[in-house]
Design a protein around this motif. Structure first.
Motif, PDB file in Angstrom:
ATOM      1  N   ASP A 214     -12.417  -3.012 -37.651  1.00  0.00           N
ATOM      2  CA  ASP A 214     -12.001  -4.029 -36.686  1.00  0.00           C
ATOM      3  C   ASP A 214     -12.616  -3.557 -35.292  1.00  0.00           C
ATOM      4  N   GLU A 215     -12.235  -2.152 -34.979  1.00  0.00           N
ATOM      5  CA  GLU A 215     -12.896  -1.702 -33.868  1.00  0.00           C
ATOM      6  C   GLU A 215     -14.326  -1.803 -33.201  1.00  0.00           C
ATOM      7  N   ALA A 216     -15.257  -1.908 -34.570  1.00  0.00           N
ATOM      8  CA  ALA A 216     -16.594  -2.257 -34.248  1.00  0.00           C
ATOM      9  C   ALA A 216     -16.701  -3.534 -33.602  1.00  0.00           C
ATOM     10  N   PRO A 222      -9.783  -9.359 -30.633  1.00  0.00           N
ATOM     11  CA  PRO A 222      -8.634  -8.639 -30.752  1.00  0.00           C
ATOM     12  C   PRO A 222      -8.839  -7.730 -31.845  1.00  0.00           C
ATOM     13  N   VAL A 223      -8.428  -6.479 -32.049  1.00  0.00           N
ATOM     14  CA  VAL A 223      -8.454  -5.589 -33.203  1.00  0.00           C
ATOM     15  C   VAL A 223      -7.366  -6.380 -34.317  1.00  0.00           C
ATOM     16  N   GLY A 224      -7.746  -6.428 -35.450  1.00  0.00           N
ATOM     17  CA  GLY A 224      -6.968  -7.028 -36.663  1.00  0.00           C
ATOM     18  C   GLY A 224      -7.163  -8.595 -36.744  1.00  0.00           C
ATOM     19  N   SER A 225      -8.234  -9.088 -35.952  1.00  0.00           N
ATOM     20  CA  SER A 225      -8.718 -10.579 -36.071  1.00  0.00           C
ATOM     21  C   SER A 225      -9.211 -10.878 -37.348  1.00  0.00           C
ATOM     22  N   GLY A 349     -20.931  -9.046 -42.898  1.00  0.00           N
ATOM     23  CA  GLY A 349     -21.228  -8.289 -44.270  1.00  0.00           C
ATOM     24  C   GLY A 349     -21.076  -6.853 -43.775  1.00  0.00           C
ATOM     25  N   ARG A 350     -22.031  -5.961 -43.866  1.00  0.00           N
ATOM     26  CA  ARG A 350     -22.036  -4.815 -43.701  1.00  0.00           C
ATOM     27  C   ARG A 350     -21.177  -4.319 -42.375  1.00  0.00           C
ATOM     28  N   ALA A 351     -20.224  -3.364 -42.426  1.00  0.00           N
ATOM     29  CA  ALA A 351     -19.547  -2.951 -41.287  1.00  0.00           C
ATOM     30  C   ALA A 351     -20.280  -2.212 -40.319  1.00  0.00           C
ATOM     31  N   GLY A 352     -19.665  -2.295 -39.218  1.00  0.00           N
ATOM     32  CA  GLY A 352     -20.226  -1.732 -37.887  1.00  0.00           C
ATOM     33  C   GLY A 352     -20.323  -2.290 -36.743  1.00  0.00           C
ATOM     34  N   GLY A 353     -20.082  -3.789 -36.979  1.00  0.00           N
ATOM     35  CA  GLY A 353     -20.138  -4.330 -35.738  1.00  0.00           C
ATOM     36  C   GLY A 353     -21.298  -5.590 -35.509  1.00  0.00           C
TER      37      GLY A 353
END
Length: 464
Positions: A214-216, A222-225, A349-353
């Motif tokens: 989320d934070e990425a 907002p975090v959790g969107s 897809g792949r995490a990281g932003g």
């Protein structure tokens, strides 16, 4: 078609239900009762998903049913028709990711509810994986695999392997058993069928891994969107005030402390993007984030799966592919940076932003400085929807723009190995197909033919 196949009949596998099934009229059974294991009770609910493996076995007697267009006399390796715990996606996996064999692997599945068996379907070769010198490749967990196939809710399966003779004649042998059958046909070790239940999307995930994902994207939502909202941005650098925080200077610009309007390339409007939380990623199974320097090229893919899905099923399909890439292929995360469904919805897809240069595992040899966008479905003979083509265009206009890319331009990437020798400098269109970087038919002839339209659309969205 080229499929990768392998065998090591004695390989241990996860427990799975395996009951012989009566086959439709005209389909020969090819297993003795001795090869069938006891069923495993179905537990409900199965959250957040599961993977079950069945090793392919010698068929005794060999299946006398040849595949269409096959010169073979029968099939000696596979799985007889059997009942299994419910699953929705499958693929065939083997030990060595570098090993491949010309041949055909075919599957049939039985639908939950109706009990109807599908026609035989070919599993396509999986040409995606981490680059040879990447930390992900060197981790020692990678395995060879076919592309995953989405089959919908199913509770029965049958597999047959149609190997080629080592001399390339296409003739097939019958009657061998066990490892001898694999050796005679040159099949790699460890051939097994993986059955994936994508599970249900969790209602909430408060783990540190989920929060990190989320934070990425915290600069965008907002975090959790569950979704990053669309943002109408300027299409020229004259008013950078509304641009994303992740805007990048153009590649040719000398680095300065703060990019000015004059150094910013045009960026298309940011499209809405469903986050990993939105499609229900089980963040506990992925590895750490991995980044590259920039994004010069967008490689367009198809997932080589069925087109017969509803768009409401897209999150489950992505969860299945994610689990297959991590648990079956041994990758750190799902291989693609983005997914697009046939209704035009875009998914992280792949995490990281989504705005960051996340290194994927989508185009072997050219994962550095690129991004991979996979359209759900198979587009060898089917045209992609207008909604999907437009969504890919919007995504590319924004994503390439963040990194100074012109969708109608070209860029040079350095090969990490594969289709081009390691170290080779290759000039690509900034919007390319998977086949341009690797020896594959992906993204299918019909989607590949739309790349010109995608380039033009994306450039227009950037105001070029």
């Amino acid at each position: 078609m080229r499929a990768f196949i392998a065998s090591s009949i004695g390989v241990a596998c996860a427990a799975a239900a395996a009951l012989p099934l009566s086959l439709p009229t005209g389909v020969a059974s090819s297993a003795s009762a001795a090869t069938v294991s006891a069923p495993v009770p179905v537990t409900s609910p199965r959250l957040p998903g599961s993977t079950r493996s069945l090793p392919l076995v010698p068929l005794t007697p060999p299946d006398a049913t040849p595949a269409p267009d096959s010169p073979g006399e029968g099939v000696s390796l596979g799985l007889p028709a059997r009942e299994v715990e419910p699953f929705s996606l499958l693929g065939v996996v083997w030990n060595d990711p570098e090993e491949e064999v010309h041949g055909r692997i075919q599957v049939r599945t039985r639908a939950v509810g109706t009990g109807a068996w599908s026609p035989w379907q070919d599993l396509e070769a999986h040409a995606d994986r981490p680059d040879p010198d990447s930390a992900e490749h060197k981790g020692g967990r990678l395995r060879g695999a076919t592309a995953p196939l989405w089959v919908g809710d199913s509770d029965g399966v049958q597999v047959r392997v149609l190997p080629e003779e080592p001399d390339g004649s296409g003739e097939q042998t019958g009657g061998e058993t066990g490892t001898e059958a694999a050796t005679e046909t040159g099949l790699p070790d460890g051939l097994r069928l993986d059955l994936v239940d994508p599970g249900e999307a969790p209602t909430d995930d408060l783990t540190p891994q989920a929060r990190a994902s989320d934070e990425a994207n915290a600069e965008l939502a907002p975090v959790g969107s569950h979704e990053i909202p669309a943002l109408e941005q300027p299409t020229s650098p004259e008013d950078p005030s509304a641009a994303d925080a992740a805007r990048r200077p153009t590649v040719d610009t000398v680095a300065v402390d703060e990019p000015t309007a004059a150094t910013l390339a045009p960026i298309g409007p940011r499209p809405a993007i469903v986050t990993r939380r939105g499609w229900g990623a089980d963040e506990s199974i992925r590895g750490s984030f991995l980044y590259t320097k920039t994004v010069k090229v967008a490689f367009v893919h198809h997932t080589a799966a069925s087109n017969n899905y509803s768009c409401s099923q897209a999150p489950a399909i992505i969860r299945g592919i994610y689990r297959y890439h991590v648990k079956s292929n041994g990758w750190r995360d799902v291989g693609y940076n983005f997914f697009v469904d046939k209704c035009g919805k875009i998914y992280e897809g792949r995490a990281g932003g989504v705005a960051k240069p996340v290194m994927g595992a989508h185009t072997y040899g050219f994962n550095a400085d690129s991004t991979g966008i996979a359209v759900l479905g198979s587009y060898n003979t089917t045209n992609p929807s207008t909604a999907a083509v437009n969504a890919v265009s919007r995504l590319i206009a924004w994503k390439l723009g963040l990194h100074g890319g012109n969708p109608k331009g070209t860029a040079v990437l350095t090969s990490g190995g594969g289709k081009y020798a390691k170290g080779t400098k290759v000039r690509f269109n900034t919007v390319s197909g998977h086949r341009d970087g690797y020896g594959t038919g992906c993204p299918g002839d019909r989607l590949y033919a739309k790349l010109g339209t995608i380039r033009n659309n994306a450039a227009r969205l950037q105001g070029r």
